[in-house]
Design a protein around this motif. Sequence first.
Motif, mmCIF file in Angstrom:
data_model
loop_
_atom_site.group_PDB
_atom_site.id
_atom_site.type_symbol
_atom_site.label_atom_id
_atom_site.label_comp_id
_atom_site.label_asym_id
_atom_site.label_seq_id
_atom_site.Cartn_x
_atom_site.Cartn_y
_atom_site.Cartn_z
ATOM 1 N N ALA A 223 -2.565 5.069 -4.522
ATOM 2 C CA ALA A 223 -2.991 4.429 -3.279
ATOM 3 C C ALA A 223 -3.200 2.941 -3.491
ATOM 4 O O ALA A 223 -2.884 2.123 -2.621
ATOM 5 N N ASP A 224 -3.723 2.554 -4.648
ATOM 6 C CA ASP A 224 -3.883 1.143 -4.991
ATOM 7 C C ASP A 224 -3.136 0.896 -6.302
ATOM 8 O O ASP A 224 -3.665 1.137 -7.394
ATOM 9 N N ARG B 298 2.472 -0.457 0.317
ATOM 10 C CA ARG B 298 1.485 -0.341 -0.757
ATOM 11 C C ARG B 298 1.877 -1.186 -1.964
ATOM 12 O O ARG B 298 1.022 -1.761 -2.640
ATOM 13 N N GLN C 168 5.608 3.204 1.587
ATOM 14 C CA GLN C 168 5.431 2.993 0.152
ATOM 15 C C GLN C 168 5.614 1.523 -0.214
ATOM 16 O O GLN C 168 4.888 0.983 -1.056
#
Length: 778
Positions: A180-181, A220, A217
């Motif tokens: 996620a990060d 991110r 994606q």
Amino acid sequence: MVRRIAPILLTLVVVALGVTALAARPQTPPSEKSADYVVVVGVAGLRWDDVDPQRTPTLWRLARDGSIGSLSVRSAQRPTCPVDGWLTLGAGSFAAWTGSRTDGQCPPVDVTVEQPDGIGANLPDQENVVLHNQNRLSWGTVPGALSESVRCSVAVGPGAAVAAARPFGRVDRYEPDLPADPAELLGSCVLSLVDAGTVEGEDPVARASAARAADAQLARVLAGRPPRSLVIVAGVSDTERPSRLHVAIADGPGWEDGWLTSPSTGRRGYLQLVDLAPTALAALGRPMPDRPFIGRPAESVGGRPADLSAAIAEPADADREAAAQREVAGGFFVVLAAVQVVLAVAVLPLLRRARRHAGPYGPKPVPRRVVATVELLLVAAALAVPAALLAEAAPWWRYAHPAASFVGLTAALLAAATLLVRLAPGYGTTLGPLGAVAGLTALAVGLDVVTGSRLQLNGVIGYSALEGGRYAGLGTVGLGVFVAAALLSAGWLAQRVPRGWRPTVMVLVGGVAVVVVGSPYLGADSIGAIALTAGVSVAAAISAGGWLTLTRLAWAAMAGLAVTVGFAVVDLGRSPSDRGSLGRFLAALGDGTGGLTVQRSSASSYETLVNSPLTVLALAGALLVWFALLQPWGGLMRLFGIYPAIRAAMAGTAVAVVIGGVLGAAALDVAGAAAAVVVPMAALSALRVLDHSADRTRPSVDRPSDGGRGGEAPADTEPAGSADTTNDEAGTPGGAVPPDGDGGAGAKDAVGPDPGAAPEAGRGHGRVVRSSAEVATG
């Protein structure tokens, strides 16, 4: 002495022009470090028509801020399946995964990724993949060359693991899914590879959904990108046949608002999949591997439209054009070959009955209307290729029925060009149609090359960016057509000047053609320039009379060899990344890998030979010339005797296209393209010269005794009803050449008497009478 030295001097001029044209090359500035980190995000199958401000807002913003281009995803196999694309990206050269394919379709991706320590990963199949590429494929690729060139690399997803795996299978850092990060992960190594999924199929809903997921994606990745980083987004592969052009975006310092390009393509807005690895290393300031990549570092150039929608429309339109070209090109050349074969068969009875009989008895001649119709068809057949080239100026691929649009547009242009030749001054002379067709063809191809070869890129007559073989300059068909047209134009011009100046005219026109073909700024075909140099040398040597002797052939071979050696010396003096194909081949011979190049060339030649319709054109043209036109009744020997410059041009063309096809791994394609122009014009000119084979020249009482080289005589009166008879092919008794220098002293040892001509003194009774001056100015 002057006549003996002239061929040597002219050959040296041709060699100097050839080496100069090939040696001049744009200087590539040395690569400088522009980023501390490189992140490559791959989305298999992603095309420009998938990018939309609503569905893919992140891609849209990245394209707006960075540089964009069309990506050709060629690999060692076709189609380039996702695993092949990722492997090629990591190798920097054409590579392929092991395993078989069914009907050329891509099998499901099945890559085993082991994580024994939870940090990195291991690909147990990597050893077999390396052996497969080293021993069974002809590129000698080293998978994992990109990761071997950096100290640490990150891979996210199975596709990225394939690209990041070192030759022994180790992946430095691996995550099956993007966190996620991802900031910490992407900042842990200077090189990161991210597999953002696949966009496949032709269902618009399914493609939109997959593109939306890939865009999420990418968002991110951009949120966690390290500072001073270069982010590259690439549609790394196809997902099925047929191949397509894919997305390429680069965003980072120095990559703002431009077009992507690469020295490997030489075309603004185009780059190859194999260019991504050297681009990443160049941006990081890292040295290239010991075995050079096939690709070259990409760069950003200006000229992009300010409106992003208009900018994205260009690569999307190029993809549609390339797809339409693939569907139309094969059918066009099949039809062209069939039509020319039919014309070759149809012209045979006309050749047998073309010779007029002066007496009251003889075969009934073919009606003039039939002959005129066949002549127009021959002109149209010779103009078919340039007409199809000019058709690319209109966007026929955008219509609902691209093939029908192309056919209609080409037919209209062909009719206009044929009419132009028909109405041109001098059409009624023997060489009038040949000169007009050659001039129009050379002008069409030459102007396209000078203006950037835009009509050949993704064109029916040119080359496709989907194939990955050429992106700029002259293609195989263009080379054959241009060589034939340029040498025929030179021969037509040389025939109109005194015999002593004909070699000079050949060298001047041929030298310009060599520069057009070989200059990296224009045709960018070094092999074609070498071949054309040999052809021009042959043409210049025999343009004033005489046959192609061993001595003259040796001079032509020495000229081609001298250009080759001169260019090789210059090319080897460049850095490995700046060398051309000849320099890279010689370097490969030095390190023992030259056999792979020979193997690839042999395989390419064989595939072209058995699959190309141009092979039929070349063979059909050769059969027509050898078994018909060169026979005593065929007329070509008579044409060669009267017009030695035309004989020289055709001989030079034959030499050039054979050398170009052999050295360029194009089999008979270059010869077939040249035959599409030369053979119809040879047949038409033979018909016309046979039509006047019984004409006689009346000796002039005022003619000085100068050996038949400089005298003038008053013109005789032309009888009524002979307007169709030309004054440039009037023969002397027995078929000898006219005493005007068009083969005068030199022609008797060049062609000799025409065995098909009747020697009777009364043969010319009632025929057109010409003065020697009229014959000389034909």
